[in-house]
Design a protein around this motif. Sequence first.
Motif, PDB file in Angstrom:
ATOM      1  N   HIS A   1      -4.819   9.890   0.265  1.00 20.74           N
ATOM      2  CA  HIS A   1      -4.574   9.173   1.516  1.00 20.74           C
ATOM      3  C   HIS A   1      -4.761  10.070   2.735  1.00 20.74           C
ATOM      4  O   HIS A   1      -4.285   9.777   3.824  1.00 20.74           O
ATOM      5  CB  HIS A   1      -3.186   8.524   1.553  1.00 20.74           C
ATOM      6  CG  HIS A   1      -3.135   7.301   2.426  1.00 20.74           C
ATOM      7  ND1 HIS A   1      -3.085   7.361   3.794  1.00 20.74           N
ATOM      8  CD2 HIS A   1      -3.152   5.978   2.126  1.00 20.74           C
ATOM      9  CE1 HIS A   1      -3.068   6.129   4.290  1.00 20.74           C
ATOM     10  NE2 HIS A   1      -3.126   5.272   3.288  1.00 20.74           N
TER      11      HIS A   1
ATOM     12  N   ASP B   1       0.818  -1.218   0.000  1.00 21.83           N
ATOM     13  CA  ASP B   1       0.000   0.000   0.000  1.00 21.83           C
ATOM     14  C   ASP B   1       0.851   1.267   0.000  1.00 21.83           C
ATOM     15  O   ASP B   1       2.037   1.244   0.353  1.00 21.83           O
ATOM     16  CB  ASP B   1      -0.865   0.039   1.274  1.00 21.83           C
ATOM     17  CG  ASP B   1      -2.043  -0.922   1.195  1.00 21.83           C
ATOM     18  OD1 ASP B   1      -2.074  -1.761   0.272  1.00 21.83           O
ATOM     19  OD2 ASP B   1      -2.922  -0.834   2.079  1.00 21.83           O
ATOM     20  N   ASP B   2       0.188   2.356  -0.336  1.00 23.34           N
ATOM     21  CA  ASP B   2       0.679   3.740  -0.168  1.00 23.34           C
ATOM     22  C   ASP B   2       1.720   4.169  -1.205  1.00 23.34           C
ATOM     23  O   ASP B   2       2.190   5.298  -1.169  1.00 23.34           O
ATOM     24  CB  ASP B   2       1.259   4.001   1.242  1.00 23.34           C
ATOM     25  CG  ASP B   2       0.235   3.811   2.343  1.00 23.34           C
ATOM     26  OD1 ASP B   2      -0.922   3.488   2.026  1.00 23.34           O
ATOM     27  OD2 ASP B   2       0.603   3.967   3.521  1.00 23.34           O
TER      28      ASP B   2
ATOM     29  N   HIS C   1       3.801  -2.275   3.020  1.00 24.19           N
ATOM     30  CA  HIS C   1       3.871  -0.941   2.406  1.00 24.19           C
ATOM     31  C   HIS C   1       5.165  -0.786   1.599  1.00 24.19           C
ATOM     32  O   HIS C   1       6.196  -1.328   1.988  1.00 24.19           O
ATOM     33  CB  HIS C   1       3.787   0.147   3.483  1.00 24.19           C
ATOM     34  CG  HIS C   1       2.472   0.132   4.222  1.00 24.19           C
ATOM     35  ND1 HIS C   1       2.220  -0.753   5.254  1.00 24.19           N
ATOM     36  CD2 HIS C   1       1.334   0.854   4.048  1.00 24.19           C
ATOM     37  CE1 HIS C   1       0.977  -0.564   5.696  1.00 24.19           C
ATOM     38  NE2 HIS C   1       0.420   0.408   4.986  1.00 24.19           N
TER      39      HIS C   1
ATOM     40  N   HIS D   1      -5.990   3.044  -3.818  1.00 24.39           N
ATOM     41  CA  HIS D   1      -5.930   3.174  -2.358  1.00 24.39           C
ATOM     42  C   HIS D   1      -6.201   4.628  -1.978  1.00 24.39           C
ATOM     43  O   HIS D   1      -5.751   5.086  -0.940  1.00 24.39           O
ATOM     44  CB  HIS D   1      -4.545   2.710  -1.870  1.00 24.39           C
ATOM     45  CG  HIS D   1      -4.414   2.623  -0.376  1.00 24.39           C
ATOM     46  ND1 HIS D   1      -5.364   2.039   0.424  1.00 24.39           N
ATOM     47  CD2 HIS D   1      -3.434   3.065   0.472  1.00 24.39           C
ATOM     48  CE1 HIS D   1      -4.971   2.112   1.684  1.00 24.39           C
ATOM     49  NE2 HIS D   1      -3.811   2.734   1.742  1.00 24.39           N
TER      50      HIS D   1
HETATM   51 ZN   LIG Z   1      -2.591   3.244   3.382  1.00 28.45          ZN
END
Ligand SMILES: [Zn+2]
Length: 320
Positions: free
Chosen positions: A173, A119-120, A275, A169
């Motif tokens: 964020h 993620d991210d 991540h 995602h």
């Molecule tokens: Zn995230």
Amino acid sequence: MRSYKDNKGSNIAIKIIAGIFIVLLAATAVLAFAKYRSERVNNEAKTQKEQVKETPTPAKEEAKATKEPEASPEATATLEPSPEVSASPEANVGSDEELTAEEIKDRDTETGKVYLTFDDGPGENTNEILDLLKEHNVKATFFVIAQDSGKYDDEYRRIFEEGHTIGIHSYTHDYDQIYASLDSFKEDVTKMSDYIYNLTGYRTLFYRFPGGSGNTVCNVPMADCIKYLNENNYSYYDWNAENGDATGEKLTPDQMVERVMSEVRNNRNSTVLMHDTISKRTTLESLPKLLTQLEDEGYVMLPLTKFSKKVQQVKAETVN
Ligand SMILES: [Zn+2]
């Protein structure tokens, strides 16, 4: 000598024969044209099938399917599909021939599947993670956010081109912004969908909520967000295993591997949260050992596909 009446009679007979001849000629022409059309459509369909076969990555194949759904002139009208009209990850469950190796494996394997998710990103570590995955011939899933500097444009493309699943995602964020209202949530999803599409040509329908679907920071009832995703054919995925890189525990690479393995061994199938941002260097460092260990213990590592069982903190089916 023939009478006027006889002449009239033979004229009518000639006209009738000529009429029948013209009708026959027209029918032959129509049949010939129909045969030519059907052969042409068949050939086009065949060529398309061959093209799809040449691109055995799930992401690529889905994009192609979205771009070129039929061997018809109308196909061009769907070159820029909106999420509303795109096929859902569950849709178009075709024959084996149309599925990628990963999709077949995902569909046919009952237990012991591990879906690695990052993620991210993309970020500083993404390329090295992609190198490692390539080395191990493993496909994973990247739930990305927007990086407007353009610095990581190549990474978005590389994720997609190397056959990993790319999912949304969020654009920012930023919990406060995304979850401020249902409108801001919808706007964020659409913006990120377009962002990925503009870089890769792929309209993704895979989604991961920032904070997970069970987060407590959302100002909007989560059911409303889920309803919006359901209505627009998105599928969202939470996780049931993690390496702890977002818990603030400052784990060593070995501890991360142990964390993942202990959770994976407790699940029939595992979706692992990790991540690929700069601050998660330890995740990158832990990856060679994690991949080897999972391989050694016989797990099947796959990207999320339309056949993956969704791990969801708040179940989509509970929302109407
Ligand atoms: Zn995230």
